[in-house]
Design an enzyme around this catalytic site. Structure first.
Site, mmCIF file in Angstrom:
data_model
loop_
_atom_site.group_PDB
_atom_site.id
_atom_site.type_symbol
_atom_site.label_atom_id
_atom_site.label_comp_id
_atom_site.label_asym_id
_atom_site.label_seq_id
_atom_site.Cartn_x
_atom_site.Cartn_y
_atom_site.Cartn_z
ATOM 1 N N THR A 134 -12.738 25.141 -8.640
ATOM 2 C CA THR A 134 -12.903 23.782 -9.040
ATOM 3 C C THR A 134 -13.599 23.791 -10.468
ATOM 4 O OG1 THR A 134 -13.360 22.963 -6.730
ATOM 5 C CG2 THR A 134 -14.204 21.816 -8.653
ATOM 6 N N SER A 135 -12.943 22.879 -11.416
ATOM 7 C CA SER A 135 -13.676 22.931 -12.676
ATOM 8 C C SER A 135 -13.776 24.141 -13.244
ATOM 9 C CB SER A 135 -15.025 21.899 -12.662
ATOM 10 O OG SER A 135 -15.453 21.602 -13.944
ATOM 11 N N SER A 136 -15.005 24.673 -13.735
ATOM 12 C CA SER A 136 -14.983 25.946 -14.184
ATOM 13 C C SER A 136 -14.410 27.082 -13.455
ATOM 14 C CB SER A 136 -16.810 26.552 -14.598
ATOM 15 O OG SER A 136 -16.859 27.616 -14.978
ATOM 16 N N HIS A 282 -13.245 13.507 -11.592
ATOM 17 C CA HIS A 282 -13.629 15.096 -11.820
ATOM 18 C C HIS A 282 -14.933 15.337 -10.589
ATOM 19 C CE1 HIS A 282 -13.698 18.703 -13.653
ATOM 20 N NE2 HIS A 282 -14.994 18.930 -13.849
#
Length: 299
Positions: A134-136, A282
Site C-alpha cells: 500500500t502506498s510506499s 488514498h
C-alpha cells in the site's frame, strides 16, 4: 527446513488469533530492514510466500493488524513476510539507483533477502513468491516486480506509482528519509508505454525470463499519489507484457469500481488487471481475497 527457535524470535505480536514474529537472526542486509514473519502450523510443503509491504508512517506490525494476510496465512498455509522500514518516516527507498537495480543494494534487495531466508529456513516455494503493498509499499512492490522478476511470480499494488517514477538523482539507499519525487506523487510525470517498459527492462539488463503478473488498484480521488499514476502503471506493465488490448467492466468488483483486463484471461489469470475506484482516496481498501485468488492460492 528449520522451525523458529527462541534464538530466532525477538518479539511475538498478536494479530487476532495469530502471531507475527520478528526474526532475530535475519541480518537485515544490505539496508537494515526488520523482518517479521508468520509461519503457520499447517504450512504447505513447499509453501507459497506473500510479502506484505507497509505504507509511509506505517510499520510491519501495524500493517499486519490492518490487513488479513496473517490470518489468511494460517488458513491457507502460506508464509507471510512483513518488512519493516528503517526510516524515521516509515517509507521504503524506491528512489535510489541501488534499489532500482537487480542486486544493486537498497531496500528492494533486503526484501529479496528476506524471501531467500524464508525459502531456506521455512521451506518456502521459490516458484510461488508474491508481494502486496500500500502506498510506499505499493511503490516498492512495483520496484520488486521490475528489478527482481526472477524472484516474484505476481504483485498486487494499492495506490502506488510506476516502477522508476520516484527515482531521484543522487538519492542513496540509506538516506533518511528516502528520496521523494513530487512530480511523480502529483501525477505530473508521464511517459509513453515504451519508455516505461524500457525503464523496467533496464533494472535487470539481459533478463529474458517470465515477468511477474500485476494487479493494480487506485482511487480517483487520491490526493497523495494522484490518480494519473494509475494509468501510467497500466501503460508500464502493458508494455512489459506486450499487451495492446483491454476490456473494461463497470461496477466490478463493487459499485463505482471499473475493472480493466489486458489481453487474454480472467480477473484471476490475466497478466495485467487494473481496478479504478471512483471517489476513493488514498489508500484503496485492501482486497485480500482478490489478492489470494490472483496469486492462485485460493483457486
Amino acid at each position: 527446513m528449520h522451525l523458529p527457535t527462541l534464538a530466532t524470535l525477538a518479539a511475538m505480536v498478536t494479530v487476532g488469533t495469530a502471531q507475527l514474529t520478528k526474526v532475530n537472526d535475519f541480518p537485515g542486509t544490505p539496508t537494515r530492514l526488520g523482518m517479521y514473519i508468520n509461519v503457520p502450523k499447517n504450512l504447505k510443503t513447499p509453501a507459497p510466500i506473500i510479502v506484505a509491504v507497509h505504507h509511509c508512517q506505517g510499520s510491519a506490525t501495524g500493517y499486519s493488524q490492518s490487513t488479513k494476510y496473517v490470518q489468511l496465512s494460517n488458513q491457507y498455509g502460506f508464509i507471510a513476510i512483513y518488512p519493516n522500514s528503517r526510516s524515521g518516516g516509515g517509507c521504503f527507498d524506491v528512489a535510489s539507483q541501488a534499489t532500482l537495480t537487480h542486486n544493486g543494494g537498497g531496500d528492494s534487495q533486503t526484501i529479496v533477502n528476506m524471501v531467500k531466508y524464508a525459502i531456506d529456513k521455512y521451506g518456502g516455494d521459490p516458484t510461488r513468491v508474491f508481494s502486496v503493498g500500500t502506498s510506499s509499499g505499493a511503490m516498492m512492490t512495483n520496484v520488486l516486480m521490475a528489478a527482481y522478476p526472477d524472484v516474484f511470480a505476481a504483485g498486487s499494488v494499492y495506490s502506488g506509482v510506476p516502477a522508476g517514477c520516484f527515482a531521484v538523482q543522487g538519492a542513496t539507499a540509506t538516506q533518511d528519509p528516502p528520496g521523494w519525487a513530487n512530480s511523480c506523487a502529483n501525477g505530473q510525470l508521464t511517459k509513453t508505454a515504451q519508455q516505461w517498459g524500457d525503464l523496467v527492462r533496464s533494472y535487470y539488463p539481459g533478463y529474458n525470463g517470465t515477468r511477474p503478473r500485476m494487479q493494480i488498484f487506485h482511487g480517483t480521488s487520491d490526493n497523495t499519489l494522484r490518480y494519473p499514476n494509475y494509468q501510467e502503471q497500466l501503460k508500464e506493465w502493458s508494455n512489459v507484457f506486450g499487451l495492446t488490448t483491454s476490456t473494461n467492466k463497470a461496477n466490478t468488483p463493487k459499485s463505482g469500481w471499473t475493472q480493466t483486463i489486458y489481453g487474454d484471461g480472467t480477473a484471476t489469470t490475466a497478466k495485467l488487471v487494473g481496478y479504478s475506484a471512483q471517489g476513493v482516496g488514498h489508500s484503496v481498501p485492501q482486497q485480500e481475497a482478490m489478492d489470494l485468488a490472483f496469486f492462485g492460492i485460493t483457486n
